[in-house]
Scaffold this active site. Structure first.
Site, PDB file in Angstrom:
ATOM      1  N   LYS A 154      -5.225 -10.037  -5.992  1.00  0.00           N
ATOM      2  CA  LYS A 154      -6.465 -10.359  -5.263  1.00  0.00           C
ATOM      3  C   LYS A 154      -7.567  -9.339  -5.605  1.00  0.00           C
ATOM      4  O   LYS A 154      -7.272  -8.175  -5.896  1.00  0.00           O
ATOM      5  CB  LYS A 154      -6.208 -10.430  -3.760  1.00  0.00           C
ATOM      6  CG  LYS A 154      -6.036  -9.118  -3.111  1.00  0.00           C
ATOM      7  CD  LYS A 154      -6.060  -9.190  -1.596  1.00  0.00           C
ATOM      8  CE  LYS A 154      -5.917  -7.768  -1.105  1.00  0.00           C
ATOM      9  NZ  LYS A 154      -5.751  -7.507   0.239  1.00  0.00           N
TER      10      LYS A 154
ATOM     11  N   LYS B 286       0.805  -1.225   0.000  1.00  0.00           N
ATOM     12  CA  LYS B 286       0.000   0.000   0.000  1.00  0.00           C
ATOM     13  C   LYS B 286       0.837   1.273   0.000  1.00  0.00           C
ATOM     14  O   LYS B 286       0.332   2.342  -0.331  1.00  0.00           O
ATOM     15  CB  LYS B 286      -0.950   0.001   1.196  1.00  0.00           C
ATOM     16  CG  LYS B 286      -2.022  -1.042   1.037  1.00  0.00           C
ATOM     17  CD  LYS B 286      -3.159  -0.810   1.990  1.00  0.00           C
ATOM     18  CE  LYS B 286      -4.273  -1.814   1.698  1.00  0.00           C
ATOM     19  NZ  LYS B 286      -5.332  -1.773   2.678  1.00  0.00           N
TER      20      LYS B 286
ATOM     21  N   LYS C 223     -11.416  -3.794  -3.067  1.00  0.00           N
ATOM     22  CA  LYS C 223     -12.412  -2.739  -3.188  1.00  0.00           C
ATOM     23  C   LYS C 223     -11.934  -1.597  -4.071  1.00  0.00           C
ATOM     24  O   LYS C 223     -12.724  -0.784  -4.487  1.00  0.00           O
ATOM     25  CB  LYS C 223     -12.679  -2.149  -1.799  1.00  0.00           C
ATOM     26  CG  LYS C 223     -13.385  -3.094  -0.876  1.00  0.00           C
ATOM     27  CD  LYS C 223     -13.589  -2.463   0.477  1.00  0.00           C
ATOM     28  CE  LYS C 223     -12.768  -3.159   1.516  1.00  0.00           C
ATOM     29  NZ  LYS C 223     -13.374  -3.166   2.849  1.00  0.00           N
TER      30      LYS C 223
HETATM   31  P1  TYM Z   1     -10.540  -5.614   4.747  1.00  0.00           P
HETATM   32  O1  TYM Z   1     -11.532  -4.567   5.083  1.00  0.00           O
HETATM   33  O2  TYM Z   1      -9.564  -5.335   3.656  1.00  0.00           O
HETATM   34  O3  TYM Z   1     -11.259  -6.966   4.378  1.00  0.00           O
HETATM   35  C1  TYM Z   1     -12.286  -7.526   5.192  1.00  0.00           C
HETATM   36  C2  TYM Z   1     -12.184  -9.044   5.137  1.00  0.00           C
HETATM   37  O4  TYM Z   1     -12.308  -9.503   3.790  1.00  0.00           O
HETATM   38  C3  TYM Z   1     -11.233 -10.375   3.450  1.00  0.00           C
HETATM   39  N1  TYM Z   1     -10.914 -10.199   2.021  1.00  0.00           N
HETATM   40  C4  TYM Z   1     -10.783 -11.201   1.145  1.00  0.00           C
HETATM   41  N2  TYM Z   1     -10.917 -12.527   1.287  1.00  0.00           N
HETATM   42  C5  TYM Z   1     -10.734 -13.295   0.187  1.00  0.00           C
HETATM   43  N3  TYM Z   1     -10.420 -12.793  -1.042  1.00  0.00           N
HETATM   44  C6  TYM Z   1     -10.284 -11.458  -1.221  1.00  0.00           C
HETATM   45  N4  TYM Z   1      -9.987 -10.981  -2.430  1.00  0.00           N
HETATM   46  C7  TYM Z   1     -10.462 -10.603  -0.100  1.00  0.00           C
HETATM   47  N5  TYM Z   1     -10.403  -9.253   0.067  1.00  0.00           N
HETATM   48  C8  TYM Z   1     -10.673  -9.025   1.379  1.00  0.00           C
HETATM   49  C9  TYM Z   1     -10.079  -9.926   4.332  1.00  0.00           C
HETATM   50  O5  TYM Z   1      -9.143 -10.956   4.507  1.00  0.00           O
HETATM   51  C10 TYM Z   1     -10.806  -9.557   5.618  1.00  0.00           C
HETATM   52  O6  TYM Z   1     -10.997 -10.705   6.422  1.00  0.00           O
HETATM   53  N6  TYM Z   1      -7.085  -5.187   8.350  1.00  0.00           N
HETATM   54  C11 TYM Z   1      -8.409  -5.721   8.028  1.00  0.00           C
HETATM   55  C12 TYM Z   1      -9.508  -5.186   8.929  1.00  0.00           C
HETATM   56  C13 TYM Z   1      -9.326  -5.402  10.375  1.00  0.00           C
HETATM   57  C14 TYM Z   1      -9.429  -6.619  11.091  1.00  0.00           C
HETATM   58  C15 TYM Z   1      -9.232  -6.294  12.442  1.00  0.00           C
HETATM   59  C16 TYM Z   1      -9.669  -7.935  10.684  1.00  0.00           C
HETATM   60  C17 TYM Z   1      -9.059  -4.433  11.306  1.00  0.00           C
HETATM   61  N7  TYM Z   1      -9.013  -4.966  12.518  1.00  0.00           N
HETATM   62  C18 TYM Z   1      -9.255  -7.284  13.435  1.00  0.00           C
HETATM   63  C19 TYM Z   1      -9.703  -8.922  11.699  1.00  0.00           C
HETATM   64  C20 TYM Z   1      -9.499  -8.585  13.024  1.00  0.00           C
HETATM   65  C21 TYM Z   1      -8.754  -5.336   6.606  1.00  0.00           C
HETATM   66  O7  TYM Z   1      -8.235  -4.398   6.077  1.00  0.00           O
HETATM   67  O8  TYM Z   1      -9.758  -6.068   6.062  1.00  0.00           O
END
Ligand code: TYM
Length: 326
Positions: free
Chosen positions: A192, A111, A195
């Site tokens: 991957k 990023k 969004k």
């Molecule tokens: P975020 O908001 O990017 O994504 C949310 C969840 O979606 C999953 N995900 C995917 N899984 C499979 N294939 C994909 N292409 C894909 N894109 C996204 C992510 O693995 C995630 O589970 N840092 C985290 C948010 C967060 C968090 C936490 C997660 C903040 N605090 C505590 C767990 C526990 C994030 O940016 O997810």
């Protein structure tokens, strides 16, 4: 009872990878565990953003989480910034995480590369994520594959804190699904699905109408040999469609490939399965979107319940780390 915690960022629209990699498991896990789910708006501040858009994304993401099946009666659902303990505990985590550990995080590298402005928050982001998880005495964290490294770091931080300052935090583990853990971009199957607006044709959004989903899947990149089998290395596009089909129908990608001979059939089976999966979600979302006051009421209650757990853990951590209490 097993405590589950997970979070999702309110940045842009929710895409199919979020659903198959994480949200599907969130819904299942609320039935048998003590589940806590969070819209992590503080995490969305780590990159340049529009304030008004962030507010409306936070509300609409909360509604989307209820539309996919989260039930505030069965789980705690809240917005991160409504529970101040997250930001407060993050400082304790930053002082427990090592600079070198944070520097090794691949998401930070991805990023930050090529950006003019890289915030300090983007660098320390995994420490805030560790606070999110550890504040709830979490046993299991349902996430997609891309979060594995952050959960590993959270474990290391918890173990280090406990060994320096005495037993304080539960050491959590990641729960990653066998299908859909890494949904790839339909146009660039080596990347991957995300969004970000970089590849609108390669990203299926949960609110895409059926004809749009059909078009995106039809145009998905495959290869030239027209043989359907799962092999990520040599057939990334086809394997991605099989993973999506499998995750959408509760099968492994290999099981999903049975009986499908040609790419055309694979694509129609995949788009049909995704359309079917998203239909009830879209209907429920539009119902909920009509009543923001009810959503507000539910998340205020969620924050109250979350705060109860988080404040007890934070207090314990402050005490153990040596902060003087009056
Ligand atoms: P975020 O908001 O990017 O994504 C949310 C969840 O979606 C999953 N995900 C995917 N899984 C499979 N294939 C994909 N292409 C894909 N894109 C996204 C992510 O693995 C995630 O589970 N840092 C985290 C948010 C967060 C968090 C936490 C997660 C903040 N605090 C505590 C767990 C526990 C994030 O940016 O997810």
């Amino acid at each position: 009872m097993t405590r589950v915690f997970s979070g999702i960022k309110p940045s842009g629209s929710v895409q199919l990878g979020n659903y198959l990699g994480a949200l599907q498991n969130w819904v299942l896990m609320q039935e048998e565990t003590d589940a806590v789910y969070c819209v992590v708006d503080l995490h969305a501040l780590t990159v340049l953003h529009d304030p008004e858009e962030l507010k409306s994304s936070t509300l609409s993401l909360t509604q989307m989480l209820m539309a996919v099946g989260l039930d505030p009666e069965r789980c705690i659902l809240f917005v991160q910034s409504h529970v101040k303990e997250h930001a407060e505990c993050a400082w304790l985590m930053e002082c427990t995480a090592a600079f070198g550990e944070l520097r090794r995080m691949t998401q930070f590298k991805d990023k930050s590369t090529g950006n003019d402005f890289v915030s300090a928050g983007l660098f320390t982001y995994p420490a805030l994520q560790a606070a999110d998880i550890l504040l709830y005495d979490t046993n299991q964290v349902p996430v997609g594959e891309d979060q594995r490294q952050h959960i590993e770091l959270t474990r290391d931080i918890a173990i280090r804190f406990n060994s320096r300052f005495g037993e304080t935090f539960t050491v959590p583990e990641a729960v990653i699904p066998s299908s859909g853990a890494r949904v790839m971009d339909l146009q660039h199957p080596e990347k991957k699905m995300s969004k970000s607006e970089d590849s609108p044709q390669g990203t299926i959004l949960l609110l895409d109408p059926p004809d749009v989903i059909e078009k995106k899947v039809k145009r998905a990149v495959t290869d030239s040999d027209d043989e359907v089998f799962f092999d990520i290395e040599n057939k990334p596009g086809v394997s991605n469609l099989l993973s999506i089909l499998g995750a959408a129908t509760g099968k492994t990608p290999q099981e999903a490939s049975k009986g499908i001979e040609r790419y055309g059939d694979l694509k129609s089976a995949t788009s049909e399965a995704v359309i079917e999966l998203l239909k009830p979600v879209q209907e429920k979302y539009f119902d909920l979107a009509d009543d923001p006051a009810e959503t507000n009421r539910l998340i205020a209650k969620g924050a109250e319940k979350a705060r109860e757990v988080a404040s007890a853990t934070l207090s314990r951590a402050q005490e153990n780390i040596g902060l003087f209490k009056h």
